[in-house]
Each structure stands twice: as structure tokens, then as C-alpha cells.
Write a protein that holds these residues in place. Structure first.
Motif, PDB file in Angstrom:
ATOM      1  N   LYS A   1       0.817  -1.222   0.000  1.00 40.97           N
ATOM      2  CA  LYS A   1       0.000   0.000   0.000  1.00 40.97           C
ATOM      3  C   LYS A   1       0.847   1.266   0.000  1.00 40.97           C
ATOM      4  O   LYS A   1       0.319   2.371   0.108  1.00 40.97           O
ATOM      5  CB  LYS A   1      -0.927  -0.002   1.218  1.00 40.97           C
ATOM      6  CG  LYS A   1      -1.974  -1.106   1.185  1.00 40.97           C
ATOM      7  CD  LYS A   1      -2.896  -1.011   2.388  1.00 40.97           C
ATOM      8  CE  LYS A   1      -3.954  -2.108   2.355  1.00 40.97           C
ATOM      9  NZ  LYS A   1      -4.852  -2.029   3.542  1.00 40.97           N
ATOM     10  N   GLY A   2       2.144   1.101  -0.143  1.00 41.66           N
ATOM     11  CA  GLY A   2       3.032   2.263  -0.187  1.00 41.66           C
ATOM     12  C   GLY A   2       3.804   2.439   1.112  1.00 41.66           C
ATOM     13  O   GLY A   2       3.541   1.780   2.110  1.00 41.66           O
ATOM     14  N   PHE A   3       4.743   3.341   1.080  1.00 41.24           N
ATOM     15  CA  PHE A   3       5.595   3.565   2.250  1.00 41.24           C
ATOM     16  C   PHE A   3       6.222   4.953   2.186  1.00 41.24           C
ATOM     17  O   PHE A   3       6.294   5.583   1.125  1.00 41.24           O
ATOM     18  CB  PHE A   3       6.699   2.510   2.332  1.00 41.24           C
ATOM     19  CG  PHE A   3       7.557   2.415   1.097  1.00 41.24           C
ATOM     20  CD1 PHE A   3       8.677   3.232   0.937  1.00 41.24           C
ATOM     21  CD2 PHE A   3       7.235   1.534   0.079  1.00 41.24           C
ATOM     22  CE1 PHE A   3       9.458   3.157  -0.204  1.00 41.24           C
ATOM     23  CE2 PHE A   3       8.011   1.454  -1.072  1.00 41.24           C
ATOM     24  CZ  PHE A   3       9.122   2.259  -1.216  1.00 41.24           C
ATOM     25  N   THR A   4       6.678   5.407   3.340  1.00 44.37           N
ATOM     26  CA  THR A   4       7.379   6.683   3.456  1.00 44.37           C
ATOM     27  C   THR A   4       8.671   6.476   4.227  1.00 44.37           C
ATOM     28  O   THR A   4       8.698   5.739   5.210  1.00 44.37           O
ATOM     29  CB  THR A   4       6.509   7.726   4.183  1.00 44.37           C
ATOM     30  OG1 THR A   4       5.297   7.916   3.466  1.00 44.37           O
ATOM     31  CG2 THR A   4       7.235   9.063   4.285  1.00 44.37           C
ATOM     32  N   ILE A   5       9.725   7.118   3.768  1.00 48.10           N
ATOM     33  CA  ILE A   5      11.021   7.090   4.453  1.00 48.10           C
ATOM     34  C   ILE A   5      11.346   8.527   4.851  1.00 48.10           C
ATOM     35  O   ILE A   5      11.340   9.430   4.017  1.00 48.10           O
ATOM     36  CB  ILE A   5      12.127   6.540   3.535  1.00 48.10           C
ATOM     37  CG1 ILE A   5      11.806   5.103   3.104  1.00 48.10           C
ATOM     38  CG2 ILE A   5      13.483   6.611   4.228  1.00 48.10           C
ATOM     39  CD1 ILE A   5      12.644   4.616   1.956  1.00 48.10           C
ATOM     40  N   ILE A   6      11.619   8.729   6.122  1.00 47.22           N
ATOM     41  CA  ILE A   6      11.982  10.059   6.621  1.00 47.22           C
ATOM     42  C   ILE A   6      13.340   9.940   7.326  1.00 47.22           C
ATOM     43  O   ILE A   6      13.483   9.171   8.287  1.00 47.22           O
ATOM     44  CB  ILE A   6      10.939  10.618   7.598  1.00 47.22           C
ATOM     45  CG1 ILE A   6       9.563  10.687   6.929  1.00 47.22           C
ATOM     46  CG2 ILE A   6      11.354  12.009   8.076  1.00 47.22           C
ATOM     47  CD1 ILE A   6       8.435  11.036   7.882  1.00 47.22           C
ATOM     48  N   VAL A   7      14.309  10.676   6.846  1.00 49.01           N
ATOM     49  CA  VAL A   7      15.657  10.652   7.427  1.00 49.01           C
ATOM     50  C   VAL A   7      16.001  12.077   7.853  1.00 49.01           C
ATOM     51  O   VAL A   7      15.890  13.017   7.065  1.00 49.01           O
ATOM     52  CB  VAL A   7      16.693  10.133   6.409  1.00 49.01           C
ATOM     53  CG1 VAL A   7      18.092  10.154   7.014  1.00 49.01           C
ATOM     54  CG2 VAL A   7      16.332   8.716   5.961  1.00 49.01           C
TER      55      VAL A   7
ATOM     56  N   TRP B   1      22.459  14.283  16.060  1.00 45.85           N
ATOM     57  CA  TRP B   1      21.786  12.990  16.005  1.00 45.85           C
ATOM     58  C   TRP B   1      21.320  12.718  14.579  1.00 45.85           C
ATOM     59  O   TRP B   1      21.168  13.632  13.763  1.00 45.85           O
ATOM     60  CB  TRP B   1      20.603  12.912  16.978  1.00 45.85           C
ATOM     61  CG  TRP B   1      19.627  14.058  16.915  1.00 45.85           C
ATOM     62  CD1 TRP B   1      19.585  15.155  17.729  1.00 45.85           C
ATOM     63  CD2 TRP B   1      18.531  14.227  15.993  1.00 45.85           C
ATOM     64  NE1 TRP B   1      18.558  15.989  17.380  1.00 45.85           N
ATOM     65  CE2 TRP B   1      17.884  15.442  16.320  1.00 45.85           C
ATOM     66  CE3 TRP B   1      18.045  13.468  14.928  1.00 45.85           C
ATOM     67  CZ2 TRP B   1      16.781  15.916  15.614  1.00 45.85           C
ATOM     68  CZ3 TRP B   1      16.936  13.940  14.225  1.00 45.85           C
ATOM     69  CH2 TRP B   1      16.323  15.144  14.567  1.00 45.85           C
ATOM     70  N   HIS B   2      21.123  11.445  14.301  1.00 44.76           N
ATOM     71  CA  HIS B   2      20.654  10.974  12.998  1.00 44.76           C
ATOM     72  C   HIS B   2      19.479  10.039  13.258  1.00 44.76           C
ATOM     73  O   HIS B   2      19.566   9.132  14.088  1.00 44.76           O
ATOM     74  CB  HIS B   2      21.768  10.237  12.256  1.00 44.76           C
ATOM     75  CG  HIS B   2      21.336   9.597  10.979  1.00 44.76           C
ATOM     76  ND1 HIS B   2      21.260  10.289   9.785  1.00 44.76           N
ATOM     77  CD2 HIS B   2      20.950   8.321  10.687  1.00 44.76           C
ATOM     78  CE1 HIS B   2      20.849   9.472   8.834  1.00 44.76           C
ATOM     79  NE2 HIS B   2      20.654   8.276   9.360  1.00 44.76           N
ATOM     80  N   LYS B   3      18.386  10.244  12.564  1.00 50.66           N
ATOM     81  CA  LYS B   3      17.174   9.451  12.806  1.00 50.66           C
ATOM     82  C   LYS B   3      16.587   8.975  11.487  1.00 50.66           C
ATOM     83  O   LYS B   3      16.439   9.753  10.543  1.00 50.66           O
ATOM     84  CB  LYS B   3      16.143  10.288  13.564  1.00 50.66           C
ATOM     85  CG  LYS B   3      14.891   9.528  13.962  1.00 50.66           C
ATOM     86  CD  LYS B   3      13.984  10.418  14.812  1.00 50.66           C
ATOM     87  CE  LYS B   3      12.761   9.677  15.315  1.00 50.66           C
ATOM     88  NZ  LYS B   3      11.910  10.545  16.174  1.00 50.66           N
ATOM     89  N   GLU B   4      16.263   7.683  11.432  1.00 48.57           N
ATOM     90  CA  GLU B   4      15.645   7.106  10.239  1.00 48.57           C
ATOM     91  C   GLU B   4      14.304   6.492  10.623  1.00 48.57           C
ATOM     92  O   GLU B   4      14.218   5.681  11.557  1.00 48.57           O
ATOM     93  CB  GLU B   4      16.560   6.044   9.625  1.00 48.57           C
ATOM     94  CG  GLU B   4      17.900   6.626   9.192  1.00 48.57           C
ATOM     95  CD  GLU B   4      18.766   5.656   8.403  1.00 48.57           C
ATOM     96  OE1 GLU B   4      19.851   6.067   7.958  1.00 48.57           O
ATOM     97  OE2 GLU B   4      18.371   4.484   8.229  1.00 48.57           O
ATOM     98  N   THR B   5      13.257   6.889   9.914  1.00 45.37           N
ATOM     99  CA  THR B   5      11.906   6.403  10.181  1.00 45.37           C
ATOM    100  C   THR B   5      11.332   5.790   8.913  1.00 45.37           C
ATOM    101  O   THR B   5      11.405   6.392   7.840  1.00 45.37           O
ATOM    102  CB  THR B   5      10.987   7.548  10.656  1.00 45.37           C
ATOM    103  OG1 THR B   5      11.539   8.149  11.828  1.00 45.37           O
ATOM    104  CG2 THR B   5       9.586   7.029  10.962  1.00 45.37           C
ATOM    105  N   ILE B   6      10.755   4.614   9.053  1.00 48.58           N
ATOM    106  CA  ILE B   6      10.089   3.950   7.933  1.00 48.58           C
ATOM    107  C   ILE B   6       8.624   3.770   8.306  1.00 48.58           C
ATOM    108  O   ILE B   6       8.303   3.253   9.379  1.00 48.58           O
ATOM    109  CB  ILE B   6      10.726   2.590   7.619  1.00 48.58           C
ATOM    110  CG1 ILE B   6      12.213   2.788   7.294  1.00 48.58           C
ATOM    111  CG2 ILE B   6      10.010   1.905   6.450  1.00 48.58           C
ATOM    112  CD1 ILE B   6      12.994   1.508   7.220  1.00 48.58           C
ATOM    113  N   ILE B   7       7.754   4.215   7.430  1.00 45.06           N
ATOM    114  CA  ILE B   7       6.312   4.123   7.649  1.00 45.06           C
ATOM    115  C   ILE B   7       5.730   3.303   6.514  1.00 45.06           C
ATOM    116  O   ILE B   7       5.909   3.635   5.342  1.00 45.06           O
ATOM    117  CB  ILE B   7       5.650   5.518   7.678  1.00 45.06           C
ATOM    118  CG1 ILE B   7       6.357   6.420   8.692  1.00 45.06           C
ATOM    119  CG2 ILE B   7       4.160   5.403   7.996  1.00 45.06           C
ATOM    120  CD1 ILE B   7       5.941   7.871   8.612  1.00 45.06           C
ATOM    121  N   GLY B   8       5.029   2.240   6.844  1.00 44.57           N
ATOM    122  CA  GLY B   8       4.414   1.397   5.822  1.00 44.57           C
ATOM    123  C   GLY B   8       2.910   1.411   5.927  1.00 44.57           C
ATOM    124  O   GLY B   8       2.334   1.642   6.987  1.00 44.57           O
ATOM    125  N   GLY B   9       2.260   1.187   4.796  1.00 41.58           N
ATOM    126  CA  GLY B   9       0.810   1.087   4.800  1.00 41.58           C
ATOM    127  C   GLY B   9       0.076   2.361   4.493  1.00 41.58           C
ATOM    128  O   GLY B   9      -1.115   2.358   4.208  1.00 41.58           O
TER     129      GLY B   9
END
Length: 228
Positions: free
Chosen positions: A56-62, A213-221
Motif C-alpha cells: 500500500k506504499g511507504f514513506t522514508i523520513i531521514v 543525532w541521525h534518525k531514520e523512520t520507515i512508515i508502511g501502509g
């Protein structure tokens, strides 16, 4: 004796009302929640593999926050994998003291290349073309072997926070640190969600969180919120 019993009852009542207890035996409980989430996406060598995991798609936020010459800098990369177009595109922005100074649109190609739509941008805007979740392997077994710096758990909500001390050559190279330096990896189970309706996993990396700091977020659906 009655006063002692009363004091113990009051202490236990306050503990349960606050929802927090000393976390001696709950490391496994936290890792059983975040382990499957991390394993689903760490590693993902080519971002197009995420279409198989999230139809259903995804988002990557870094995001990166750091100081340069005494000035606070903030970088954000936002990429969206469209299930209809089967394309991954977005943008990168760089802000100085809260004011955006650079912005360029990004495209990720099926052959695994992240590129800007134009070449007129600084090295600081886009200093890397790969992300840590493309390189690192994280799962329950890996997490169980790491050194724990701090942890907490709530009986009421079932959420917890955990910080690990980790030495990893890929992380240190990415963060421009010496290979033997230890990095803090932070995960909050309240933010980490794995369910049939969605997926949300943010992981932060820092050596001195007050400095950078470094932050990686993955959002699915679903499509993640674009604040810009």
C-alpha cells in the motif's frame, strides 16, 4: 509494623498509578516488540524491495541535526513510495537556525540510485546516497547481544524505551566517527508499530545527542505526513 505496611502499600500504589516499574526483567519484552519490526526492514538494500513488504506504499523520513561553526543545522530527507506509480520520489531540505537554505527534489531509481532532479546543490545538502537501514542487520537476536545503556517500561501502556551502546563500522563511517567509537542507538516502543493496518519504526543514532543525532523512520501502509 502497621506504618511499614502502609508505606509499602502507598509506594506500590504510586508505582502502578505512574505505570512505570524498575525494568530488570523486561528487556526481552521490549525486544520481542521491536525485534520483528526491525527485522522487516533492516537491511533493505534496494528501496524498491519495500514495495513487496508494503504493497500500500511507504514513506522514508531521514533527519539529521548538528552544529556547524556554532550554528544549528537540520537536514530532512522525505521519500514516498507510491503503490500506483511504483515510483520513489521526494525531496531533501537543509535548514540553518530554523530557516531553510536549500531544497531539491529527489528520485530513487529501480537500480538503487538516489539522485537529485538538478545538480545545483551543495555537498552538505545531500552528503550520502544510502541510508543506515540499507546496511545494518537488526532483529531480536542481534538486539539481545547489544549493551543496554538505559531502559524503561510501563505496565499500563505496555510501552518502553531502550538505548543501546553499539560499535559498528558502518554506523561510524556513516556518522564520520572513528571505527572504535561507541554510538547510542535509541528505540521507543510507543513509536514502533507493527500491525496489519500499518508499520512505523523510528530509530535514532547519536554520540552526543545534545550536539548531533541521525534518525531514520520507515512508515508502511500509508503515506507519511509531509510537514514541509
Amino acid at each position: 509494623m502497621k506504618r511499614l505496611r502502609l508505606a509499602l502499600v502507598m509506594l506500590l500504589s504510586l508505582t502502578f498509578l505512574s505505570g512505570c516499574i524498575p525494568m530488570r526483567n523486561y528487556r526481552g519484552k521490549i525486544e520481542s516488540k521491536i525485534g520483528p519490526a526491525a527485522e522487516k526492514v533492516y537491511p533493505t538494500k534496494n528501496l524498491y524491495e519495500l514495495f513487496d513488504k508494503f504493497p500500500k506504499g511507504f514513506t522514508i523520513i531521514v533527519m539529521d541535526s548538528y552544529k556547524k561553526d556554532g550554528i544549528y543545522m537540520y537536514r530532512k530527507i522525505w521519500l514516498y513510495g507510491s503503490p500506483e506509480k511504483k515510483r520513489i520520489e521526494g525531496y531533501v531540505s537543509l535548514s540553518k537556525e530554523g530557516n531553510e537554505v536549500e531544497h531539491v527534489n529527489l528520485v530513487y531509481s529501480p537500480n538503487g540510485k538516489l539522485s537529485a532532479e538538478n545538480s545545483n546543490y551543495s555537498d552538505e545538502l545531500l552528503p550520502y546516497k544510502e541510508f543506515l537501514f540499507q546496511k545494518l542487520t537488526l532483529n531480536k537476536k542481534v538486539l539481545s547481544k547489544l549493551k543496554v545503556i538505559s531502559k524503561s517500561y510501563s505496565w499500563v501502556s505496555g510501552y518502553g524505551d531502550i538505548e543501546y551502546g553499539i560499535k559498528d563500522k558502518d554506523i561510524n563511517k556513516f556518522l564520520h566517527l572513528n571505527k572504535d567509537e561507541e554510538v547510542t542507538m535509541s528505540i521507543n516502543t510507543e513509536d514502533s508499530v507493527v500491525s496489519d493496518s500499518g508499520f512505523f519504526l523510528p530509530i535514532s543514532f547519536s554520540q552526543n545527542e545534545l550536539e548531533s543525532w541521525h534518525k531514520e523512520t520507515i512508515i508502511g501502509g500509508q503515506e507519511g505526513k509531509n510537514d514541509d
